[in-house]
Write an enzyme that holds these catalytic residues in place. Structure first.
Site, PDB file in Angstrom:
ATOM      1  CG  ASP A   5       1.669   6.098   3.514  1.00  0.00           C
ATOM      2  OD1 ASP A   5       1.130   5.116   3.715  1.00  0.00           O
ATOM      3  OD2 ASP A   5       2.684   6.394   4.106  1.00  0.00           O
ATOM      4  NE  ARG A  43      -0.800  -0.334   4.863  1.00  0.00           N
ATOM      5  CZ  ARG A  43      -1.437  -0.541   5.998  1.00  0.00           C
ATOM      6  NH1 ARG A  43      -2.749  -0.560   6.080  1.00  0.00           N
ATOM      7  NH2 ARG A  43      -0.805  -0.586   7.380  1.00  0.00           N
ATOM      8  NE  ARG A  78       6.275  10.912   2.916  1.00  0.00           N
ATOM      9  CZ  ARG A  78       4.954  10.979   3.701  1.00  0.00           C
ATOM     10  NH1 ARG A  78       4.072  10.038   3.665  1.00  0.00           N
ATOM     11  NH2 ARG A  78       4.588  12.132   4.202  1.00  0.00           N
TER      12      ARG A  78
END
Length: 247
Positions: free
Chosen positions: A51, A49, A194
């Site tokens: 974000d 998945r 990130r």
């Protein structure tokens, strides 16, 4: 029959890949399109998945449907039906027990940073005002390959059984006014890329040393790492599977 579908998308308008109650997800849009065109309710399972705001150049998902003689026809119809920010690259038959998430052997991400204001990468790369020291960032990035526990880069309160990941590639390169960070691993934690990028930028700007970077990883504490880089610079670029999943 089980099929894999290879899609790409601009994640700006979506809450991410995974379905959510009160927001639009890429998974929901794809499921509705497949269900409409195939005339039956279709559920898709993704390789992972992404974000909210994160993009994908390649995300694989699987779905079950009656055997199709002309898969290319479905591909063309889907691309006509789907919104402009989602495209289907390929659809292919796989073994009935093939799983888009659990059979994936590796995943690769890129993070894009732009060094100058550019309307053609607006929303697609993170704009920074000063150029960081890429050589120092690369030195730190290479040290990631020596570790396996990356709890310090994981989103807090994430329900995972292990924080262990095997990183096989991590490097920065400059292409004109873009800095591109490429990272490959067998799996990734939520927010991991990130958080790594944000911490590497602090090294590039001289706020952290390489020694600090090692201490952050060894601390296993998210609060010691840097702030997460913005979502819009991140791309899932590749998902790798064993050749044995295909029919």
């Amino acid at each position: 029959m089980r099929y894999f579908i290879d899609i790409a998308y601009n994640g700006t308008a979506y809450c991410g890949w995974q379905n959510q109650p009160n927001a639009l997800a890429v998974q929901e849009v794809l499921e509705k399109a497949l269900s409409t065109l195939l005339g039956t309710e279709i559920a898709v399972t993704g390789a992972g998945r992404t974000d909210a705001g994160v993009h994908a150049k390649q995300l694989l998902a699987h779905f079950d449907a009656e055997e199709m003689e002309d898969v290319q026809n479905l591909l063309h119809r889907l691309n006509s039906f789907l919104p402009k920010d989602i495209s289907v690259q390929d659809i292919f038959r796989v073994k009935d027990d093939a799983h888009a998430r659990f059979d994936a052997e590796a995943r690769e991400y890129e993070y894009h940073i732009t060094l100058k204001k550019d309307p053609f990468v607006e929303g697609l790369a993170y704009l920074v005002n000063n150029e960081p020291d890429v050589s120092k960032m690369n030195e730190a990035a290479q040290s990631l390959l020596k570790y396996q526990d990356f709890q310090c880069f994981s989103r807090s309160k994430t329900d995972v059984k292990t924080y262990y990941c095997t990183i096989t590639k991590a490097h920065w390169e400059r292409k004109e006014n873009l800095l591109i960070f490429t990272i490959s691993a067998n799996r990734f934690l939520r927010n991991m890329v990130r958080a790594i990028v944000g911490t590497l930028l602090e090294i590039g700007y001289g706020k952290l040393t390489l020694e600090d970077f090692h201490k952050i990883i060894e601390s296993k504490n998210r609060s010691n790492a840097g702030a997460s880089a913005p979502a819009h610079g991140l791309y899932l670029t590749k998902v790798v599977y064993p050749k044995t999943i295909k029919m």
